[in-house]
Design an enzyme around this catalytic site. Sequence first.
Site, PDB file in Angstrom:
ATOM      1  N   LEU A   1       0.895  -1.154   0.000  1.00 31.54           N
ATOM      2  CA  LEU A   1       0.000   0.000   0.000  1.00 31.54           C
ATOM      3  C   LEU A   1       0.932   1.200   0.000  1.00 31.54           C
ATOM      4  O   LEU A   1       1.840   1.284   0.828  1.00 31.54           O
ATOM      5  CB  LEU A   1      -0.882  -0.037   1.256  1.00 31.54           C
ATOM      6  CG  LEU A   1      -2.148   0.801   1.286  1.00 31.54           C
ATOM      7  CD1 LEU A   1      -3.046   0.554   0.076  1.00 31.54           C
ATOM      8  CD2 LEU A   1      -2.922   0.540   2.564  1.00 31.54           C
ATOM      9  N   ASP A   2       0.743   2.110  -0.951  1.00 27.08           N
ATOM     10  CA  ASP A   2       1.663   3.235  -1.098  1.00 27.08           C
ATOM     11  C   ASP A   2       1.800   4.035   0.192  1.00 27.08           C
ATOM     12  O   ASP A   2       0.881   4.105   1.005  1.00 27.08           O
ATOM     13  CB  ASP A   2       1.178   4.182  -2.202  1.00 27.08           C
ATOM     14  CG  ASP A   2       1.208   3.530  -3.571  1.00 27.08           C
ATOM     15  OD1 ASP A   2       2.090   2.690  -3.804  1.00 27.08           O
ATOM     16  OD2 ASP A   2       0.332   3.861  -4.397  1.00 27.08           O
ATOM     17  N   TYR A   3       2.944   4.700   0.311  1.00 29.14           N
ATOM     18  CA  TYR A   3       3.260   5.566   1.449  1.00 29.14           C
ATOM     19  C   TYR A   3       2.138   6.584   1.697  1.00 29.14           C
ATOM     20  O   TYR A   3       1.739   6.824   2.828  1.00 29.14           O
ATOM     21  CB  TYR A   3       4.584   6.275   1.140  1.00 29.14           C
ATOM     22  CG  TYR A   3       5.050   7.268   2.166  1.00 29.14           C
ATOM     23  CD1 TYR A   3       5.501   6.848   3.410  1.00 29.14           C
ATOM     24  CD2 TYR A   3       5.064   8.629   1.883  1.00 29.14           C
ATOM     25  CE1 TYR A   3       5.957   7.762   4.354  1.00 29.14           C
ATOM     26  CE2 TYR A   3       5.520   9.550   2.804  1.00 29.14           C
ATOM     27  CZ  TYR A   3       5.967   9.114   4.043  1.00 29.14           C
ATOM     28  OH  TYR A   3       6.407  10.015   4.971  1.00 29.14           O
TER      29      TYR A   3
ATOM     30  N   SER B   1      -0.985   6.349   0.719  1.00 27.00           N
ATOM     31  CA  SER B   1      -2.312   5.729   0.805  1.00 27.00           C
ATOM     32  C   SER B   1      -2.469   5.161   2.207  1.00 27.00           C
ATOM     33  O   SER B   1      -1.495   4.991   2.925  1.00 27.00           O
ATOM     34  CB  SER B   1      -2.458   4.613  -0.234  1.00 27.00           C
ATOM     35  OG  SER B   1      -2.318   5.138  -1.533  1.00 27.00           O
TER      36      SER B   1
END
Length: 195
Positions: free
Chosen positions: A43-45, A47
């Site tokens: 999960l992106d930084y 997000s």
Amino acid sequence: MPFNYYVIYKPFQVLTRFGKEDGKDSLADYFKVPSDVYPVGRLDYDSEGLLILSNDKSLNNKLLDPKFAHEREYWVQVDGAIDDPAIRQLRQGVQITVDGKKYQTRRCNAEIFNTEPVVPERNPPIRFRKNIPAPWIKLVLREGKNRQVRKMTAAAGFPTLRLIRYRIAGVTIEGIQPGQMREMSQREIYGLLFG
């Protein structure tokens, strides 16, 4: 050896790993788990939301193999008054760039929330602009390319302001807040993911 399974709500601006990088917060700043437990997927930084942590390698393979095509539900706050044509465009698939190549996203479920979903406050909050709406949409995908949701909403003309992964198959972040964790049994999590 018994396996461990945790459902966490990854906070905004936290790396999806336990090691440090450039002084950024990582999962280790929020969650205490056995040393062999790692994130399943990413999960992106920038997000937030649902992430599963486990030391069960077969779970990792089953969840990330594209042939299983598990549903992933995202709640996305977008910049501007998104309309039905843009929603239809998202449903049918849009062209994005993945690893420098053009990629047509698969059909997905997309809809505008009629009433704003109840979500935790974000720190820092998104930039508020009085004259530009920031509605929420729900996207349910069966694929997971790098930064796909952000690229999709941008391709439809409505950049993402805030992105929360709410659900993977039957596992949700219902009832947990950013930085909180829920432990699950193998039977429970497998039932929700593959049942």
